[in-house]
Design a protein around this motif. Structure first.
Motif, PDB file in Angstrom:
ATOM      1  N   ASN A   1      19.581  -3.670  52.783  1.00  0.00           N
ATOM      2  CA  ASN A   1      19.988  -5.078  52.783  1.00  0.00           C
ATOM      3  C   ASN A   1      18.963  -5.974  52.105  1.00  0.00           C
TER       4      ASN A   1
ATOM      5  N   TYR B   1      19.463  -5.566  48.434  1.00  0.00           N
ATOM      6  CA  TYR B   1      20.711  -6.229  48.014  1.00  0.00           C
ATOM      7  C   TYR B   1      20.512  -7.742  47.896  1.00  0.00           C
ATOM      8  N   SER B   2      19.782  -8.333  48.847  1.00  0.00           N
ATOM      9  CA  SER B   2      19.600  -9.790  48.788  1.00  0.00           C
ATOM     10  C   SER B   2      18.653 -10.181  47.658  1.00  0.00           C
TER      11      SER B   2
ATOM     12  N   PRO C   1      21.188  -8.496  43.772  1.00  0.00           N
ATOM     13  CA  PRO C   1      22.610  -8.274  44.078  1.00  0.00           C
ATOM     14  C   PRO C   1      23.248  -7.120  43.287  1.00  0.00           C
ATOM     15  N   LYS C   2      22.726  -6.840  42.101  1.00  0.00           N
ATOM     16  CA  LYS C   2      23.258  -5.756  41.254  1.00  0.00           C
ATOM     17  C   LYS C   2      23.152  -4.384  41.960  1.00  0.00           C
TER      18      LYS C   2
ATOM     19  N   GLU D   1      24.001  -3.575  44.872  1.00  0.00           N
ATOM     20  CA  GLU D   1      25.211  -3.247  45.652  1.00  0.00           C
ATOM     21  C   GLU D   1      26.160  -2.422  44.788  1.00  0.00           C
TER      22      GLU D   1
END
Length: 196
Positions: free
Chosen positions: A111, A114-115, A118-119, A121
């Motif tokens: 997580n 991801y934050s 974002p790519k 994800e």
């Protein structure tokens, strides 16, 4: 060894220097002794793994007998998907069949990446789909191929695995008894000799 995971991700999609630094920063690498159990039936998986070196076996215990369903080697993900994602108890085991070096991932690390990026994800989804496709192909051979065909396919796709794991585990993975595997090996050797 860090570069192995970077190379794996870079083959899926190009990474910036900042993204590579982010992956390196979040990476936790550990080496486990042969026989180490990473996950037991009944436990909730809190980690996922990427194999840098070594081999992890997935198996079930059915009426006291171990039934091997998979082997994960270099550049493969080891994830108890249902347990890890849904926080449900695993119905299988993961153990190291040899000394194994793994990148260890957790939901929190995932997580955080991801934050920050974002790519990632999309990158994770593509990696998961790739792994899922490989697993589907393995399941399909169990339904459509004979044990001998499955063994020959294993010799073609993962020849080193045949030397790396005990024969009884290999036989279990192929869905046969060790004696049957011995007969298949003899038959293949005789056929090869006759063709020379």
């Amino acid at each position: 060894m860090q570069d192995q995971l970077i190379a794996y991700f870079s083959a899926i999609m190009p990474l910036t220097a900042e993204e590579i630094a982010g992956i390196r920063e979040s990476m936790c690498i550990r080496t486990f002794k042969k026989g180490t159990v990473l996950l037991k039936e009944g436990q909730i998986a809190k980690e996922c793994y990427f194999v840098l070196k070594g081999c992890v076996r997935q198996y079930y215990v059915v009426e006291g007998e171990e039934k091997t369903s998979n082997f994960f080697t270099e550049n493969q993900w080891v994830v108890s998907v249902n347990s890890f994602m849904n926080k449900t108890p695993a119905n299988h085991y993961f153990d190291c069949t040899e000394e194994t070096t793994l990148v260890i991932g957790t939901e929190q690390k995932e997580n955080d990446l991801y934050s920050q990026f974002p790519k990632f994800e999309k990158l994770a989804r593509i990696a998961l789909e790739k792994g899922f496709g490989e697993q589907q192909a393995i399941v399909a051979t169990r339904v459509t191929d004979s044990p001998e065909q499955r063994y020959l396919q294993l010799l073609t796709q993962q020849p080193a695995l045949v030397q790396r794991v005990p024969q009884y585990q290999l036989a279990s993975y192929l869905g046969i008894k060790p004696e049957s595997l011995s007969r298949i090996r003899k038959r293949i050797a005789l056929k090869a000799k006759a063709e020379q």
